[in-house]
Scaffold this active site. Structure first.
Site, short mmCIF file in Angstrom:
data_model
loop_
_atom_site.label_atom_id
_atom_site.label_comp_id
_atom_site.label_asym_id
_atom_site.label_seq_id
_atom_site.Cartn_x
_atom_site.Cartn_y
_atom_site.Cartn_z
N LYS A 1 84.16 73.76 49.78
CA LYS A 1 85.13 73.57 48.70
C LYS A 1 85.81 74.89 48.41
CE LYS A 1 86.41 70.14 45.97
NZ LYS A 1 86.34 68.68 46.18
P1 NAD Z 1 94.85 65.33 40.13
O1 NAD Z 1 95.24 66.73 39.90
O2 NAD Z 1 95.73 64.45 40.95
O3 NAD Z 1 94.60 64.60 38.73
C1 NAD Z 1 93.72 65.06 37.75
C2 NAD Z 1 93.98 64.26 36.48
O4 NAD Z 1 93.01 64.58 35.50
C3 NAD Z 1 95.33 64.55 35.84
O5 NAD Z 1 95.89 63.33 35.39
C4 NAD Z 1 94.99 65.44 34.67
O6 NAD Z 1 95.93 65.34 33.62
C5 NAD Z 1 93.66 64.83 34.28
N1 NAD Z 1 92.84 65.70 33.47
C6 NAD Z 1 92.58 67.01 33.62
N2 NAD Z 1 91.77 67.44 32.64
C7 NAD Z 1 91.49 66.35 31.90
C8 NAD Z 1 90.70 66.13 30.75
N3 NAD Z 1 90.01 67.11 30.18
N4 NAD Z 1 90.65 64.88 30.27
C9 NAD Z 1 91.34 63.87 30.81
N5 NAD Z 1 92.10 64.03 31.89
C10 NAD Z 1 92.17 65.25 32.42
O7 NAD Z 1 93.38 65.38 40.75
P2 NAD Z 1 92.58 64.27 41.57
O8 NAD Z 1 92.74 64.59 43.00
O9 NAD Z 1 92.94 62.91 41.07
O10 NAD Z 1 91.11 64.64 41.16
C11 NAD Z 1 90.45 64.06 40.05
C12 NAD Z 1 88.97 64.04 40.31
O11 NAD Z 1 88.71 63.30 41.50
C13 NAD Z 1 88.34 65.42 40.54
O12 NAD Z 1 87.03 65.43 40.03
C14 NAD Z 1 88.31 65.53 42.04
O13 NAD Z 1 87.35 66.46 42.50
C15 NAD Z 1 87.96 64.10 42.39
N6 NAD Z 1 88.22 63.73 43.77
C16 NAD Z 1 89.48 63.79 44.28
C17 NAD Z 1 89.69 63.45 45.61
C18 NAD Z 1 91.04 63.44 46.24
O14 NAD Z 1 91.15 63.03 47.39
N7 NAD Z 1 92.10 63.83 45.55
C19 NAD Z 1 88.60 63.05 46.40
C20 NAD Z 1 87.34 62.97 45.85
C21 NAD Z 1 87.17 63.31 44.53
#
Ligand code: NAD
Length: 421
Positions: free
Chosen positions: A111
């Site tokens: 990561k």
């Molecule tokens: P992203 O940047 O697309 O979206 C993140 C979202 O979370 C945004 O809408 C933001 O406004 C919101 N956010 C941030 N802080 C917040 C808070 N305190 N309360 C409520 N909302 C909040 O990111 P993503 O890729 O969707 O990632 C989100 C989660 O999913 C993370 O934990 C990430 O590690 C996990 N994840 C993502 C992927 C991927 O392929 N993108 C894969 C596995 C896991």
């Protein structure tokens, strides 16, 4: 205290080690193997300069961590966020090791992250930061060594810059060095939706297992980015009613249901879900505690803690986010009969289709979206049922079930390879 304050006080790396310890105890893991798997293999910290639009030079700090390489090259996203820390990146890297093992894809865990609020940068500054950070971590990166991907605040455009930077340095185009790229540059069909799609496949399995009718179920989603907004759309397409969603600025709720396609457009237009017509504005804490059947945390770590786990109303908690639930909260939810689909299973669709993308890049191949989704479903459904069997067999929650499968697989590979020299 707000959920953000509580989250900031909990150390994700300690949580990750605690979760590992629970599984290692139950597996009666060899003490030497336990010591190896409990720490990351490599941690790189870089401080690098970026020229800003006003001519000033700012220095940013970033990390790349490789937790375990026993089963293959490191795989894991890169996060751009003001709260990134080395301990957070270590935790996320360890979770990637277990995640790849749970779904049986041939990767270790890695990561990365940069301490930055990208919303404060211009496009030019973001590009310079992305390219220079990738250059700094290139000592670890390569299609056979460590393959980054998107995470919070990193996009297909940023993956394109990473891929171009690496390709410029080696002198030829290397699509397989990152995944989550735009389709025109060797990205996979279905990758953008894969995390959410995989999450929804596991929810469908859980609902079948619990005898729940999704068309009569209500859903709340915390986080409205790649994982959360697409999960909301896909679960609505399954016939469920999404009653609450949130982003970093606010939550919104309408108990009769939100029109998710319209919320997506509203967010595009206004940069926030706040103020969506026909819904009440609520806090993020209220989204988590909303009356609903399925709760999808899809934002950041440590959102469901000992403080609010007693107030969660959902029957299923589906962890699209990494690390949203602390070990204390896990116990409370399990004791209350809430069925939790753990992150290392629930959001593994993202890395699974990243793996498909890498395979396609290495073979100069391109699969159809139907092929990608069908292969993804097969893997997610199989992994879900393996975890469910393990949880039943040991009478433990789904997280421990997933860890037992994952840690055993990584431990076996590590032991089989033996200790070098
Ligand atoms: P992203 O940047 O697309 O979206 C993140 C979202 O979370 C945004 O809408 C933001 O406004 C919101 N956010 C941030 N802080 C917040 C808070 N305190 N309360 C409520 N909302 C909040 O990111 P993503 O890729 O969707 O990632 C989100 C989660 O999913 C993370 O934990 C990430 O590690 C996990 N994840 C993502 C992927 C991927 O392929 N993108 C894969 C596995 C896991």
């Amino acid at each position: 205290m707000t959920t953000e304050h509580v989250a900031a006080e909990i150390n994700a790396w300690k949580v990750a080690q605690q979760q590992f310890d629970l599984a290692a105890d139950r597996l009666n893991l060899d003490p030497g193997l336990r010591r190896v798997l409990r720490e990351p293999r490599r941690e790189l910290t870089v401080h690098f300069p970026v020229q800003m639009d006003d001519g000033s030079v700012q220095v940013f700090t970033g990390y790349r961590v490789q937790h375990n390489l026993g089963r293959g090259p490191a795989k894991g996203g890169i996060r751009f966020h003001q709260d990134v820390s080395i301990d957070e990146v270590k935790a996320l890297a360890m979770w990637m090791t277990w995640k790849c093992a749970v779904v049986g894809i041939p990767y270790g865990g890695g990561k990365g992250g940069v301490i930055v609020d990208p919303k404060k940068l211009s496009m030019k500054e973001l590009e310079h930061l992305s390219r220079r950070f990738f250059t700094e971590i290139e000592v670890l990166i390569g299609p056979e060594r460590d393959i980054p991907a998107p995470d919070v605040n990193t996009t297909p455009q940023i993956m394109a810059w990473f891929m171009d930077t690496y390709s410029m340095h080696v002198g030829y185009t290397v699509p397989g060095v990152v995944t989550g790229k735009p389709i025109s540059l060797g990205g996979s069909e279905g990758r953008n939706e894969a995390t959410a799609r995989g999450c929804v496949y596991t929810i469908v399995e859980a609902a079948n297992h619990l005898g729940m009718d999704l068309t009569k179920s209500t859903v709340a989603v915390q986080g409205f980015g790649n994982a959360g907004s697409i999960a909301a759309q896909l679960i609505a397409a399954e016939g469920a009613t999404v009653v609450a969603v949130s982003d970093s600025t606010s939550g919104i709720r309408n108990m009769s249901g939100l029109d998710i396609a319209r919320v997506v457009n509203w967010k595009k237009e206004h940069g926030t879900v706040k103020g969506f017509p026909g819904a009440e504005d609520i806090t993020n804490a209220e989204v988590l505690e909303t009356e609903c059947d399925i709760l999808i945390p899809a934002a950041l770590e440590n959102q469901i803690t000992a403080r609010n786990a007693g107030n969660i109303k959902a029957k299923i908690v589906a962890e699209a986010a990494n690390g949203p639930t602390t070990p204390e909260a896990d116990e409370i939810l399990f004791a209350r009969g809430i069925f939790l689909i753990p992150d290392i299973l629930c959001n593994a669709g993202g890395v699974t289709v990243s793996y498909f993308e890498w395979v396609q890049d290495l073979n100069r191949d391109h699969w159809t979206e139907d092929e990608v989704n069908a292969k993804l479903k097969t893997i997610m459904v199989k992994a879900f049922n393996e975890v469910l069997d393990q949880a039943h067999h040991h009478d433990v929650n789904m997280r421990t079930g997933a860890y037992l499968n994952a840690v055993q697989r990584v431990a076996d590979a590590t032991a089989m390879r033996g200790l070098y020299p």
